[in-house]
Scaffold this motif. Sequence first.
Motif, short mmCIF file in Angstrom:
data_model
loop_
_atom_site.label_atom_id
_atom_site.label_comp_id
_atom_site.label_asym_id
_atom_site.label_seq_id
_atom_site.Cartn_x
_atom_site.Cartn_y
_atom_site.Cartn_z
N ALA A 24 65.14 44.23 69.35
CA ALA A 24 66.51 45.04 68.78
C ALA A 24 67.20 43.68 67.94
CB ALA A 24 67.54 45.31 69.90
N LEU A 25 67.22 42.67 68.55
CA LEU A 25 67.26 41.58 67.53
C LEU A 25 66.64 41.59 66.40
CD1 LEU A 25 67.37 39.25 70.83
CD2 LEU A 25 69.34 39.81 69.34
N ILE A 26 65.10 41.75 66.45
CA ILE A 26 64.01 41.51 65.03
C ILE A 26 64.85 41.95 63.87
CG2 ILE A 26 61.80 41.19 64.37
CD1 ILE A 26 61.03 40.90 66.97
N ILE A 27 65.26 43.94 64.33
CA ILE A 27 66.11 44.66 63.40
C ILE A 27 67.16 44.11 63.49
CG2 ILE A 27 66.24 46.86 63.19
CD1 ILE A 27 63.07 47.00 63.19
N SER A 28 67.92 43.85 63.79
CA SER A 28 69.07 43.34 62.79
C SER A 28 69.08 42.22 61.89
CB SER A 28 69.88 43.69 64.70
OG SER A 28 69.10 42.26 65.84
N ALA A 29 68.19 41.14 62.38
CA ALA A 29 68.28 40.19 61.76
C ALA A 29 67.84 40.82 60.45
CB ALA A 29 67.14 38.98 62.65
#
Length: 443
Positions: free
Chosen positions: A294-299
Motif C-alpha cells: 500500500a505504501l509503495i503504490i501510494s508513493a
Amino acid sequence: MTDSSSETCELAPDIAKFYQGKSLQGQPPSLWTLVLSQVTTWIFARSLMNAAVLGFFYGIAGTLAYGMYYFSFITGAHIVDSLRFKHGFNNIQTFMQVKFGATGEHLYNAVIGFRLVSEVFSNLLVFGFITTLFVGFNENYLILIIAVATLIYSSIGGLHTALKTDVAQALLTIVAIAVLSVAMFAHPLFSFDDIISSSNTADNKGWILLMVAFIQIWSYPAHDPVMTDRGFLADRATTKKSFYYAAPISMACILLFGLLGVFAQLNNAGGATEVTQTLNTLFSPAVMMLFSFALIISAISTLDSTYASAAKLIVIDMKLVKPTVRNGRLIMLGFLLAGLVFIATGSKDLFDAVAISGTVSLFLAPVVFFSIWSSWEVKPWAIIVSFVSALMAGIVYMLENGGYITVMAPVFGAEHKYVQLLILCVMASMIGSIAFVLARKRM
C-alpha cells in the motif's frame, strides 16, 4: 479580470495532453478519473505513514488530527470554484499577479515550488524506508530505482499519463487498505472500545494537532498544485463532484490506515518505539507485505502527479520556458534531482515537512478569505506581511524542533512541539488577517 483559459486551449494536442491531461481528441478527464486521481494523489505514502505514526503516539486523536487535513478537499473545491467561475481565472498564479502584483505571484510560486520538491523527497524517503524494512536491500539503490522508473513513465505523457495510472493505483491502494482493515478488525486483540478510549489522557497532544489541522485546511489546498491542478481540467459540475467525492473516500482510507497505528500502540507489549516494529509482531508476513505494498503504490502514484505539476508550474503557469514536451521532461528531471538532494541531507521527519509546509501556506489564508471568497481589493503590501509572518512561523517551528533555538517555552510556556505549532499558526493567521484588514482599499 483576467482569464488565461484562451491561452491554454490553443496548445497543440500533444502539449495539451502533457500539461492539461486531455486526450489527443481534446477531451478532458471523466468524473471518476478525477475522483480516483484526487484520492490516490492525496493518499500518498507520507500521509499513510504519518497517520499510522500519529495514531501510534497519540491514539485516536492523532489519527483524527491527520484525517482533518482531508477536509481540504471541501475548502479546495470552493477555492477553485471561486477562482474559475467567480473571478474568471484559469490558475492561481494569474490571480495572485493581478491582485498583488509580481511580488505576490513570485511568493506564491516559491512556496508551491518548495511544496513539490518536498513531495518528491518525502515519498521517495518512505519508499526507501519501507522496502529496506521488509526487503532488506540498500535503501539508496531502491530510492534511485523508483525515482528513475517513475520519471521515465511520467515523462511519456505528463499529466495524461498520471491521470490514467492514478485510476489503477487508487483502486489497488483502496483494496489493500480494505484488506488490512479486515485483518485488523478480525484480530483477536482488536477492541473498538480500546480504540475509542485511546486518547483519554489529559496530556494527549493529538487534540492540539487536531486544532492545528483545522487552522491549516483553509489555506492548505491553495498551496498544493497536485490537488488544484485537477480543479482546472473539467467543467464546473464535474470538478465540484470530483472534490466532494474524493473527500470521504480519502478520509476513510486515512482513518483506517491510522487505526493500524492506534492498534499497534494498544498492543505494544515489547515496548517498541516504531509502529512497524509492533505491527510485525501482531500480523503475519503476508499482511505486512500488503502494508508495504500500500505504501509503495501510494508513493508511486504521488510521484508521477508531482512531476506533472512541477512541469506545469514552470512551463505553463510561470512561463519560464517554451511550452514543449521536451522542456516539461527536463523540468521533471530537475525536481527529481532537487528531491534527491533533500534526501542526501539526512532529514527523516515526515510530519515536519507537512507541518512546515502547512504553516507557510497560512500566508494564503487571508487571500482565500478576503480576496478569493469575499472579493476584497487590498494594497499589495498586505501579501508581503502575511508571507513573512507565515514564513517566520515555519522557520521558528523548524529551528525549535531541531533544537537550534529555545524561544517558545520561555516566552509562551509551550514545551511540546505541537503546542508551539498551534501558537505559531494562530499568530501567523492573525497577523496576516490584520494586514489584509488594514490594507483594504475603500471603494
